[in-house]
Design a protein around this motif. Structure first.
Motif, mmCIF file in Angstrom:
data_model
loop_
_atom_site.group_PDB
_atom_site.id
_atom_site.type_symbol
_atom_site.label_atom_id
_atom_site.label_comp_id
_atom_site.label_asym_id
_atom_site.label_seq_id
_atom_site.Cartn_x
_atom_site.Cartn_y
_atom_site.Cartn_z
ATOM 1 N N ASN A 84 0.801 -1.218 0.000
ATOM 2 C CA ASN A 84 0.000 0.000 0.000
ATOM 3 C C ASN A 84 0.839 1.275 0.000
ATOM 4 N N TRP A 85 2.072 1.203 0.503
ATOM 5 C CA TRP A 85 2.912 2.398 0.581
ATOM 6 C C TRP A 85 3.608 2.718 -0.739
ATOM 7 N N MET A 86 3.545 1.792 -1.695
ATOM 8 C CA MET A 86 4.130 2.042 -3.013
ATOM 9 C C MET A 86 3.153 2.817 -3.898
ATOM 10 N N THR A 87 3.684 3.588 -4.823
ATOM 11 C CA THR A 87 2.834 4.212 -5.838
ATOM 12 C C THR A 87 2.565 3.197 -6.946
ATOM 13 N N ALA A 88 1.642 3.539 -7.835
ATOM 14 C CA ALA A 88 1.333 2.642 -8.960
ATOM 15 C C ALA A 88 2.567 2.427 -9.822
ATOM 16 N N LYS A 89 3.323 3.512 -10.081
ATOM 17 C CA LYS A 89 4.529 3.407 -10.912
ATOM 18 C C LYS A 89 5.592 2.555 -10.227
ATOM 19 N N LYS A 126 -0.446 6.543 -4.172
ATOM 20 C CA LYS A 126 -0.141 5.328 -3.421
ATOM 21 C C LYS A 126 -1.266 4.308 -3.586
ATOM 22 N N VAL A 127 -0.901 3.050 -3.717
ATOM 23 C CA VAL A 127 -1.867 1.980 -3.956
ATOM 24 C C VAL A 127 -2.880 1.884 -2.813
ATOM 25 N N GLY A 128 -2.453 2.253 -1.595
ATOM 26 C CA GLY A 128 -3.365 2.202 -0.448
ATOM 27 C C GLY A 128 -4.556 3.125 -0.579
ATOM 28 N N THR A 129 -4.487 4.108 -1.477
ATOM 29 C CA THR A 129 -5.615 5.030 -1.687
ATOM 30 C C THR A 129 -6.544 4.559 -2.803
ATOM 31 N N PHE A 130 -6.194 3.450 -3.468
ATOM 32 C CA PHE A 130 -6.965 2.977 -4.622
ATOM 33 C C PHE A 130 -8.239 2.257 -4.179
ATOM 34 N N SER A 131 -9.267 2.382 -5.003
ATOM 35 C CA SER A 131 -10.481 1.580 -4.817
ATOM 36 C C SER A 131 -10.213 0.144 -5.265
#
Length: 299
Positions: A84-89, A126-131
């Motif tokens: 979750n702490w990583m970005t999509a890129k 960040k992936v943790g913010t993704f739906s």
């Protein structure tokens, strides 16, 4: 591209998860592996993806053992597991490096794949913010990042809300135009929307391998439903004497008519009704739905 699954059996202790399973997948196909929960779909998907080993049998891609062809496979698990702490890129860069893709290639391909899956502008989020739907689209991105010959998807929308589900279904519809797909699901409407061919599995055993058209035609009852008004009740006796009518069932003003050939006889029956000036309230074909057939097969 040709995928061959030959007599694969997988057991866990004394439980047979997959029993002597065989099928083939040709380039350009989108095939649905359908069955109830616990039927063995995920086990087959993991064997194909070389995540687990079968007890017996083999999986070949273009004539080679699947363990030697992993670069040609894209895999989307039911629940993609990201940091979750990583970005999509960062996530795609990490996944790409694990797959052995050179960094200079990733710099070019990551923005392209994010655009393809509808995540343009989210590369630094960040992936943790993704739906749930966004995570699933990111999962598809990592599965496609190394440009595989085909992609294997395990229940890709079963855990999503209606909005996320529609987003991912639309994405898969686009992807299948230029990617071969094997899709496992127990949601029949999704399989019906996306797939031209179905492989049905029950208790680890393949029980059907067919197209939706063939399956529906095979289970058609050749029945026509007609609803008429009170003044047209005498027409029922006319129907019973028609040479192509096998059986007539009357429930109030509703009539179920079993004919010899649904394709040829429906227009003949409609013309007869019009010739007798019958006031038709409803006229439709009583074919089983995919869900009706599925329940018959697996229950």
């Amino acid at each position: 591209m040709k995928l061959e699954i030959r007599n694969v059996t997988k057991t866990y202790k004394e439980k047979i998860a997959v029993n002597n399973f065989s099928m083939e997948l040709q380039s350009g196909e989108c095939v649905g592996l359908i069955g109830p929960n616990g039927a063995g779909k995920s086990t087959i998907i993991k064997v194909i993806s070389d995540i687990i080993n079968a007890n017996s049998g083999e999986v070949l891609l273009n004539g080679n053992k699947i363990s030697q062809m992993k670069r040609e496979i894209g895999y989307l698990p039911q629940y993609p597991n990201f940091f979750n702490w990583m970005t999509a890129k960062e996530t795609l860069a990490f996944m790409g490096e694990l797959s052995g893709i050179p960094k200079e290639e990733l710099v070019k391909s990551i923005p392209e794949i994010l655009i393809k899956v509808g995540l343009k502008g989210e590369e630094n989020s960040k992936v943790g913010t993704f739906s749930g739907g966004m995570k699933q689209r990111l999962g598809i991105a990592q599965a496609l990042l190394h440009k595989p010959s085909f992609i294997v998807m395990d229940e890709p929308v079963s855990a999503l809300d209606p909005i996320g589900r529609r987003e991912v279904l639309n994405l898969i519809e686009e992807i299948k135009k230029d990617t071969t797909i094997l899709l496992s699901t127990h949601i029949l409407s999704d399989a019906e929307e996306l797939c031209e061919r179905f492989v049905v599995i029950k208790n680890g055993t393949k029980i059907e391998d067919t197209t939706i058209t063939e399956l529906l035609n095979r289970n058609s009852e050749n029945k026509i439903n007609v609803e008429i008004t009170d003044k047209d009740q005498p027409w029922i006796e006319v129907i019973k004497k028609l040479p192509y009518v096998q059986e007539v069932e009357v429930i109030g003003y509703k009539i179920k008519i079993n004919v010899d050939n649904i394709k040829n006889n429906k227009n003949m029956l409609l013309k007869n009704a019009l010739d007798h000036e019958v006031d038709i309230v409803k006229f439709d074909i009583n074919n089983d739905t995919l869900e009706d057939i599925f329940l018959t097969l697996v229950v």
